[in-house]
Structures are given as structure tokens and as C-alpha cells.
Enzyme design. Structure first.
Site, PDB file in Angstrom:
ATOM      1  N   GLY A  75       3.031  -7.084   0.588  1.00 46.02           N
ATOM      2  CA  GLY A  75       3.271  -5.653   0.557  1.00 46.02           C
ATOM      3  C   GLY A  75       2.010  -4.837   0.400  1.00 46.02           C
ATOM      4  N   ALA A 100       4.180  -5.914   5.849  1.00 50.33           N
ATOM      5  CA  ALA A 100       4.733  -4.618   6.222  1.00 50.33           C
ATOM      6  C   ALA A 100       3.976  -3.524   5.498  1.00 50.33           C
ATOM      7  CB  ALA A 100       6.221  -4.527   5.863  1.00 50.33           C
ATOM      8  N   PHE A 103       8.614  -2.049   3.238  1.00 56.37           N
ATOM      9  CA  PHE A 103       9.732  -2.970   3.411  1.00 56.37           C
ATOM     10  C   PHE A 103      11.097  -2.290   3.315  1.00 56.37           C
ATOM     11  CE2 PHE A 103       6.422  -6.025   2.221  1.00 56.37           C
ATOM     12  CZ  PHE A 103       6.645  -7.001   3.172  1.00 56.37           C
ATOM     13  N   HIS A 135       2.930  12.000  -1.427  1.00 55.05           N
ATOM     14  CA  HIS A 135       3.030  10.940  -2.414  1.00 55.05           C
ATOM     15  C   HIS A 135       2.574  11.443  -3.781  1.00 55.05           C
ATOM     16  CE1 HIS A 135       3.411   8.120   1.000  1.00 55.05           C
ATOM     17  NE2 HIS A 135       3.986   7.328   0.109  1.00 55.05           N
ATOM     18  N   LYS A 139      -1.545   7.765  -6.053  1.00 54.18           N
ATOM     19  CA  LYS A 139      -1.778   7.020  -4.819  1.00 54.18           C
ATOM     20  C   LYS A 139      -3.194   7.279  -4.330  1.00 54.18           C
ATOM     21  CE  LYS A 139       0.255   5.900  -0.334  1.00 54.18           C
ATOM     22  NZ  LYS A 139       0.275   4.461  -0.662  1.00 54.18           N
TER      23      LYS A 139
END
Length: 249
Positions: A75, A100, A103, A135, A139
Site C-alpha cells: 500500500g 495499488a 485499495f 487530504h 499527508k
């Protein structure tokens, strides 16, 4: 299944909770505090490994799993410049990896419809398009991996756009974006406590079409990672998350 977790931060703990709710067993959780436990012997106790760490650690973690012969779900983003190299190592070691940018089942449905929408909008060049992603303040990367996947889906299906460009918008930076006509703008905003919102905006002089996905929490990402482990645990090969889904064009 028996699952090992590489990375035991917020995502790792949610993945653990969801895995247990689906009657799986967590055989190990490895983070910075107990890296000495990252051994082939410990990894081989698991049917699959789920990895959510940092770009600086992910390649080493993948290689540990290849050496141990344990399928890995990745991830972590930020390593895709080495995708071809890792794909070859996966093949050479007869291993299994699924990766990915996101997911979440809902996000992957969004990815699919985004590609179909871009094909339709290719017939209407008087609409311009951009991507907006929001976000939480913690982040660090910009744009998000999810936004990049959305942008790539548009570029692959829309003749007017050949590349994407990112602008991180803050209160101190809301100037003209200086985006070329053939560039797809990804505008990134950071707002406290937002798990992730992604919007594709097609705009013309007469109207605006918006296509949006809003995550309410991290549970969708975590559930998707567990579903990925369930999917790959008995397979060999190198896969993107698309392989999990049976979308029809």
C-alpha cells in the site's frame, strides 16, 4: 488466513481490526520499534503480508518478502520509478506482489468510471478538465497517489491532455496556476482531518460536470488491503489492483 503487517501506524492498526473481524489471524506486526523481527522465519508464518510503511523502506520490505517466498500486498506509494525492476525481481524469485495507489473498493470503482467518462468527454473538446484532491494536513506527498491514478486514467483516454502538473494550494499560494493547454492540473489542498476527497471537474462556458469520491474514514482503504491479501495469498505473479476487479468496459 494468517497475515503479517509491515507498518503498524494508523493504517496498520485499522487493517488489523478489519482482518480480525474477517476471522483472520495477525501473526506479526513489524514497525520501526521491532525491525529485528523482520526475518524470513517470521514472515513465513504468514499466508500473506500487508505493507504500509514509507517510500524509504518499501523496496527493502518487498525484497524481504520475495526472499521469504511470501505474497505481499503493497500500500506504500512513492516507489513506482522502480516498478519494472521490482516486477523482474518478482518474476525471478517466483513470488507474488499486488500494489495499488488505493485499495478502496469505492475508489477503484471511481477509477473505472473515470476512465469511461474521459472516453465520453473526448468527443466534447470544449470542456476543460482538472483534478482536485483534498487530504489531511499530515499527508506529506503531493499529489496523492490516488490523484495520479485518476489523472493517468484521464490522460490515457482524452486526446487534449498529454501530461499532468500539480499545484499545492494553501492560504499563501492561490495564484494563477500557469498550466499549459495540454496539461492536466491536479490541485492539491491540505485541510485538517480530511481522509481523502477526489474530484474530477469538466468545465465549459455553459456548465460544469463534477465527479467526486469522498472517503469518510480510512476503513475503506484498510478493507481493500485485506481483500487484496485474500485474493493474492495463493497466487504467483506481479499485479496491480485492477486484477482484483472484474470491471467490464
Amino acid at each position: 488466513m494468517k497475515i503479517a503487517l509491515l507498518g503498524y501506524g494508523k493504517m496498520g492498526k485499522i487493517i488489523e481490526k478489519i482482518a480480525l473481524s474477517r476471522k483472520h489471524e495477525i501473526v506479526s506486526t513489524i514497525d520501526n520499534e521491532n525491525l529485528h523481527e523482520l526475518t524470513a522465519e517470521n514472515l513465513q508464518k504468514a499466508d500473506a503480508v500487508i505493507e504500509f510503511t514509507m517510500p524509504g523502506s518499501v523496496i527493502s520490505n518487498i525484497e524481504h518478502c520475495f526472499n521469504a517466498g511470501v505474497p505481499i500486498v503493497v500500500g506504500t506509494t512513492g516507489w513506482y520509478d522502480r516498478l519494472d525492476e521490482i516486477k523482474q525481481k518478482c518474476k525471478d524469485s517466483d513470488s507474488a506482489l499486488l500494489y495499488a495507489t488505493n485499495f478502496s473498493v469505492g475508489v477503484n470503482i471511481f477509477f473505472h468510471i473515470n476512465r469511461l467518462l474521459a472516453k465520453v468527454m473526448n468527443n466534447y473538446p470544449y470542456y476543460d478538465v482538472q483534478v482536485e484532491e483534498i487530504h489531511h494536513m499530515q499527508k506529506l506527498d503531493s499529489p496523492s497517489g490516488t490523484a495520479i491514478t485518476i489523472a493517468e486514467g484521464i490522460i490515457d483516454n482524452l486526446n487534449a491532455k498529454t501530461d499532468w502538473v500539480n499545484v499545492l494550494t494553501t492560504d499563501d499560494n492561490d495564484d494563477d496556476k500557469n498550466v499549459k493547454q495540454d496539461e492536466l492540473l491536479i490541485e492539491s489542498l491540505r485541510i485538517d482531518s480530511v481522509p481523502g476527497t477526489h474530484t474530477v471537474i469538466y468545465d465549459s462556458e455553459v456548465d460544469t460536470i463534477e465527479f467526486k469520491h469522498t472517503a469518510h474514514n480510512r476503513n475503506g482503504f484498510a478493507l481493500g488491503a485485506v481483500l487484496a491479501a485474500e485474493w493474492i495469498h495463493d497466487k504467483k505473479g506481479f499485479y496491480s489492483v485492477d486484477a482484483m476487479f472484474d470491471f467490464k468496459s
